[in-house]
Design an enzyme around this catalytic site. Structure first.
Site, PDB file in Angstrom:
ATOM      1  N   GLU A 150      -6.020   6.323  -2.791  1.00 38.95           N
ATOM      2  CA  GLU A 150      -6.112   5.350  -1.696  1.00 38.95           C
ATOM      3  C   GLU A 150      -6.500   3.963  -2.198  1.00 38.95           C
ATOM      4  O   GLU A 150      -5.920   2.945  -1.808  1.00 38.95           O
ATOM      5  CB  GLU A 150      -7.144   5.807  -0.656  1.00 38.95           C
ATOM      6  CG  GLU A 150      -6.523   6.600   0.433  1.00 38.95           C
ATOM      7  CD  GLU A 150      -5.395   5.821   1.082  1.00 38.95           C
ATOM      8  OE1 GLU A 150      -5.612   4.706   1.561  1.00 38.95           O
ATOM      9  OE2 GLU A 150      -4.259   6.341   1.076  1.00 38.95           O
ATOM     10  N   HIS A 167       1.682   4.212  -3.138  1.00 45.90           N
ATOM     11  CA  HIS A 167       1.494   5.668  -3.117  1.00 45.90           C
ATOM     12  C   HIS A 167       2.591   6.345  -3.935  1.00 45.90           C
ATOM     13  O   HIS A 167       2.344   7.323  -4.643  1.00 45.90           O
ATOM     14  CB  HIS A 167       1.515   6.205  -1.680  1.00 45.90           C
ATOM     15  CG  HIS A 167       0.198   6.108  -0.981  1.00 45.90           C
ATOM     16  ND1 HIS A 167      -0.970   6.587  -1.532  1.00 45.90           N
ATOM     17  CD2 HIS A 167      -0.134   5.594   0.224  1.00 45.90           C
ATOM     18  CE1 HIS A 167      -1.969   6.373  -0.692  1.00 45.90           C
ATOM     19  NE2 HIS A 167      -1.487   5.761   0.388  1.00 45.90           N
ATOM     20  N   HIS A 180       0.839  -1.198   0.000  1.00 48.27           N
ATOM     21  CA  HIS A 180       0.000   0.000   0.000  1.00 48.27           C
ATOM     22  C   HIS A 180       0.878   1.253   0.000  1.00 48.27           C
ATOM     23  O   HIS A 180       0.698   2.165  -0.805  1.00 48.27           O
ATOM     24  CB  HIS A 180      -0.899  -0.011   1.247  1.00 48.27           C
ATOM     25  CG  HIS A 180      -1.769   1.200   1.397  1.00 48.27           C
ATOM     26  ND1 HIS A 180      -3.124   1.174   1.201  1.00 48.27           N
ATOM     27  CD2 HIS A 180      -1.465   2.486   1.732  1.00 48.27           C
ATOM     28  CE1 HIS A 180      -3.626   2.389   1.396  1.00 48.27           C
ATOM     29  NE2 HIS A 180      -2.635   3.202   1.727  1.00 48.27           N
ATOM     30  N   GLU A 181       1.860   1.278   0.903  1.00 51.81           N
ATOM     31  CA  GLU A 181       2.683   2.482   1.040  1.00 51.81           C
ATOM     32  C   GLU A 181       3.527   2.731  -0.202  1.00 51.81           C
ATOM     33  O   GLU A 181       3.608   3.860  -0.699  1.00 51.81           O
ATOM     34  CB  GLU A 181       3.578   2.388   2.284  1.00 51.81           C
ATOM     35  CG  GLU A 181       2.829   2.254   3.601  1.00 51.81           C
ATOM     36  CD  GLU A 181       1.695   3.249   3.773  1.00 51.81           C
ATOM     37  OE1 GLU A 181       0.801   2.983   4.588  1.00 51.81           O
ATOM     38  OE2 GLU A 181       1.670   4.287   3.081  1.00 51.81           O
ATOM     39  N   HIS A 183      -9.855   8.025   2.908  1.00 51.50           N
ATOM     40  CA  HIS A 183      -9.812   6.661   3.431  1.00 51.50           C
ATOM     41  C   HIS A 183     -11.205   6.098   3.658  1.00 51.50           C
ATOM     42  O   HIS A 183     -11.356   4.943   4.021  1.00 51.50           O
ATOM     43  CB  HIS A 183      -9.025   6.623   4.754  1.00 51.50           C
ATOM     44  CG  HIS A 183      -7.577   6.916   4.590  1.00 51.50           C
ATOM     45  ND1 HIS A 183      -7.055   8.181   4.737  1.00 51.50           N
ATOM     46  CD2 HIS A 183      -6.547   6.113   4.252  1.00 51.50           C
ATOM     47  CE1 HIS A 183      -5.765   8.142   4.513  1.00 51.50           C
ATOM     48  NE2 HIS A 183      -5.420   6.909   4.223  1.00 51.50           N
ATOM     49  N   TYR A 212      -4.217  14.117  -3.575  1.00 48.06           N
ATOM     50  CA  TYR A 212      -4.617  13.423  -2.355  1.00 48.06           C
ATOM     51  C   TYR A 212      -5.784  14.125  -1.669  1.00 48.06           C
ATOM     52  O   TYR A 212      -5.728  14.496  -0.489  1.00 48.06           O
ATOM     53  CB  TYR A 212      -3.428  13.281  -1.405  1.00 48.06           C
ATOM     54  CG  TYR A 212      -3.541  12.121  -0.445  1.00 48.06           C
ATOM     55  CD1 TYR A 212      -3.561  12.333   0.931  1.00 48.06           C
ATOM     56  CD2 TYR A 212      -3.616  10.813  -0.905  1.00 48.06           C
ATOM     57  CE1 TYR A 212      -3.652  11.278   1.811  1.00 48.06           C
ATOM     58  CE2 TYR A 212      -3.709   9.750  -0.030  1.00 48.06           C
ATOM     59  CZ  TYR A 212      -3.719   9.980   1.336  1.00 48.06           C
ATOM     60  OH  TYR A 212      -3.797   8.927   2.204  1.00 48.06           O
ATOM     61  N   GLU A 271       0.089  -8.906  -1.923  1.00 47.69           N
ATOM     62  CA  GLU A 271      -0.020  -9.896  -0.850  1.00 47.69           C
ATOM     63  C   GLU A 271      -0.429 -11.261  -1.423  1.00 47.69           C
ATOM     64  O   GLU A 271       0.028 -12.294  -0.971  1.00 47.69           O
ATOM     65  CB  GLU A 271      -1.031  -9.424   0.188  1.00 47.69           C
ATOM     66  CG  GLU A 271      -1.104 -10.331   1.417  1.00 47.69           C
ATOM     67  CD  GLU A 271      -2.089  -9.821   2.444  1.00 47.69           C
ATOM     68  OE1 GLU A 271      -3.300  -9.827   2.132  1.00 47.69           O
ATOM     69  OE2 GLU A 271      -1.649  -9.389   3.514  1.00 47.69           O
ATOM     70  N   ASP A 284      -7.605 -12.200  -0.005  1.00 45.57           N
ATOM     71  CA  ASP A 284      -8.567 -11.992   1.090  1.00 45.57           C
ATOM     72  C   ASP A 284      -9.259 -10.635   0.992  1.00 45.57           C
ATOM     73  O   ASP A 284     -10.206 -10.355   1.724  1.00 45.57           O
ATOM     74  CB  ASP A 284      -7.891 -12.159   2.465  1.00 45.57           C
ATOM     75  CG  ASP A 284      -6.837 -11.085   2.739  1.00 45.57           C
ATOM     76  OD1 ASP A 284      -6.104 -11.238   3.735  1.00 45.57           O
ATOM     77  OD2 ASP A 284      -6.730 -10.096   1.979  1.00 45.57           O
ATOM     78  N   ASP A 344      -9.878  14.227   6.809  1.00 52.14           N
ATOM     79  CA  ASP A 344      -9.091  13.252   6.048  1.00 52.14           C
ATOM     80  C   ASP A 344      -9.034  13.581   4.552  1.00 52.14           C
ATOM     81  O   ASP A 344      -9.304  12.735   3.693  1.00 52.14           O
ATOM     82  CB  ASP A 344      -9.690  11.836   6.244  1.00 52.14           C
ATOM     83  CG  ASP A 344      -8.820  10.729   5.624  1.00 52.14           C
ATOM     84  OD1 ASP A 344      -7.589  10.894   5.565  1.00 52.14           O
ATOM     85  OD2 ASP A 344      -9.402   9.720   5.210  1.00 52.14           O
TER      86      ASP A 344
HETATM   87  C1  LIG Z   1      -1.941   1.317   5.219  1.00 49.06           C
HETATM   88  C2  LIG Z   1      -2.855   1.163   6.398  1.00 49.06           C
HETATM   89  C3  LIG Z   1      -2.448  -0.034   7.230  1.00 49.06           C
HETATM   90  C4  LIG Z   1      -2.856   2.389   7.252  1.00 49.06           C
HETATM   91  C5  LIG Z   1      -3.880   2.076   8.310  1.00 49.06           C
HETATM   92  C6  LIG Z   1      -4.341   3.183   9.135  1.00 49.06           C
HETATM   93  C7  LIG Z   1      -4.020   3.413  10.426  1.00 49.06           C
HETATM   94  N1  LIG Z   1      -4.758   4.469  10.776  1.00 49.06           N
HETATM   95  C8  LIG Z   1      -4.816   5.110  12.068  1.00 49.06           C
HETATM   96  C9  LIG Z   1      -5.702   4.334  12.983  1.00 49.06           C
HETATM   97  C10 LIG Z   1      -5.435   4.353  14.334  1.00 49.06           C
HETATM   98  C11 LIG Z   1      -6.260   3.663  15.219  1.00 49.06           C
HETATM   99  C12 LIG Z   1      -7.340   2.909  14.726  1.00 49.06           C
HETATM  100  C13 LIG Z   1      -8.229   2.166  15.680  1.00 49.06           C
HETATM  101  O1  LIG Z   1      -9.030   1.314  15.214  1.00 49.06           O
HETATM  102  O2  LIG Z   1      -8.128   2.442  16.911  1.00 49.06           O
HETATM  103  C14 LIG Z   1      -7.591   2.867  13.367  1.00 49.06           C
HETATM  104  C15 LIG Z   1      -6.778   3.586  12.490  1.00 49.06           C
HETATM  105  N2  LIG Z   1      -5.481   4.874   9.733  1.00 49.06           N
HETATM  106  N3  LIG Z   1      -5.210   4.090   8.716  1.00 49.06           N
HETATM  107  C16 LIG Z   1      -3.199   3.612   6.406  1.00 49.06           C
HETATM  108  O3  LIG Z   1      -4.149   3.609   5.641  1.00 49.06           O
HETATM  109  N4  LIG Z   1      -2.360   4.639   6.561  1.00 49.06           N
HETATM  110  C17 LIG Z   1      -2.558   5.871   5.791  1.00 49.06           C
HETATM  111  C18 LIG Z   1      -1.721   6.976   6.408  1.00 49.06           C
HETATM  112  C19 LIG Z   1      -2.063   8.304   5.750  1.00 49.06           C
HETATM  113  C20 LIG Z   1      -1.341   9.441   6.467  1.00 49.06           C
HETATM  114  C21 LIG Z   1      -1.739  10.786   5.897  1.00 49.06           C
HETATM  115  N5  LIG Z   1      -1.211  10.986   4.568  1.00 49.06           N
HETATM  116  C22 LIG Z   1      -2.137   5.680   4.339  1.00 49.06           C
HETATM  117  O4  LIG Z   1      -1.021   5.173   4.080  1.00 49.06           O
HETATM  118  O5  LIG Z   1      -2.947   6.062   3.487  1.00 49.06           O
HETATM  119 ZN   LIG Z   2      -2.809   5.168   1.803  1.00 47.75          ZN
END
Ligand SMILES: CC(C)[C@H](Cc1cn(Cc2ccc(C(=O)O)cc2)nn1)C(=O)N[C@@H](CCCCN)C(=O)O
Ligand SMILES: [Zn+2]
Length: 302
Positions: free
Chosen positions: A167, A147, A143-144, A228, A158, A178, A182, A223
């Protein structure tokens, strides 16, 4: 392939014994794989926030300490992500020019997230309840890095619909990489005490609070316009497409759309058109084409 390439081994986040390329540097082995493009380099922020931090090293090339697991998984998984793009699409790193793939683990304290910061990948350790170290998941590392691929190809902005497509492409290719079909995101590192759950589901986005139809698009300022959240709509279309045309053809269709037809301000309707055009280029306007059209019809995007 630099002469000093070595083969290291270690224990990953999920407890698996992994092997990967390292480099002997001033009497210690560092997590630098010089065999892939411009290299795969794995660093530790030592629970601080300055990047990239220090190259992870080990005196005997056996990275078995608990504190090394996040780095072992990041290094190993990014080697696999590099190989996915090279072997399937002959893409040499995210810029197709062999850019060095840098990851930093142990970012922050109990940091429940992972991200691409425009230059490198960054992985938190999680707090042990919500997440375990996020580099442990191949779909998360895919995923990362995707991007970065998106940034160097379609350049999807974004925010709002382009951001939700950005996203979705990361979730879609994270799942292709992966390879376990799933359709889940982050399941390997999310809530260790709750088996079977995930952060997101592409087959049923509503399971984790995402819309799966344009009629439920969420208009919000949060967001970056809900990137997301609204990614559930293109994710569902991707799931339906993959189930119809099959894994291999779907990968080729998505890669061609991402790298040839999508652009910074593409909306969902443009993604439908881009995927149809890619399908037509690759397979004509028969069953596959109708499957893509049907998938986007089902999520309410014309
Ligand atoms: C890849 C994925 C595993 C990761 C997951 C993620 C993690 N979070 C924070 C987060 C923190 C706590 C919970 C909870 O259930 O308590 C859920 C989510 N939000 N998304 C994710 O989606 N990260 C973002 C980070 C974006 C940062 C801003 N550009 C991304 O890469 O798009
Ligand atoms: Zn992402």
């Amino acid at each position: 392939n630099a002469a000093s390439d070595a083969t290291g081994s270690g224990t990953g986040v999920l407890g698996k014994k992994l092997t990967f390329n390292t480099t002997l540097n001033n009497g210690a082995y560092v997590l630098v794989d010089q065999s892939r493009g411009g290299g795969v380099e794995t660093y530790s922020a030592n629970n601080g926030s300055s990047l990239p931090g220090d190259l992870v090293s080990d005196a005997d090339n056996s990275f078995t300490d608990k504190g090394q697991a996040a780095a072992v998984s990041a290094h190993y998984n990014i080697e696999k992500v590099y190989d996915y793009y090279k072997n399937n699409f002959n893409r040499n790193s995210y810029d197709n020019k062999g850019a060095t793939l840098k990851s930093t683990v142990h970012y922050g304290n109990d940091y429940n997230n992972a991200f691409w910061n425009g230059q490198q990948m960054v992985y938190g350790d999680g707090d042990g309840r919500t997440f375990i170290p996020l580099s442990g998941s191949l779909d998360v590392t895919g995923h990362e890095l995707t991007h970065a691929v998106t940034e160097y190809t379609a350049g999807l902005q974004y925010r709002s619909q382009p951001g939700a497509l950005n996203e979705s492409m990361s979730d879609v290719f994270g799942n292709f990489i992966e390879g376990n079909h799933d359709y889940l995101v982050g399941e390997d590192v999310y809530t260790p005490n709750t088996p079977g759950d995930a952060l997101r589901s592409m087959s049923d986005p509503t399971k984790y609070g995402q819309p799966d139809n344009m009629s439920d698009y969420v208009h919000t300022g949060q967001d970056n316009g809900g990137v997301h959240t609204n990614s559930g709509i293109p994710n569902k279309a991707a799931y339906l497409t993959i189930e119809s045309v099959g894994w291999d053809k779907a990968q080729k269709i998505y890669y061609r759309a991402l790298t040839t037809y999508l652009s910074p301000r593409s909306q969902f309707s443009d993604a439908r058109a881009a995927l149809l055009q890619a399908t037509s280029d690759l397979y004509g306007q028969g069953a596959e084409y109708n499957a893509v059209a049907s998938a986007w019809d089902q999520v309410g995007v014309k």
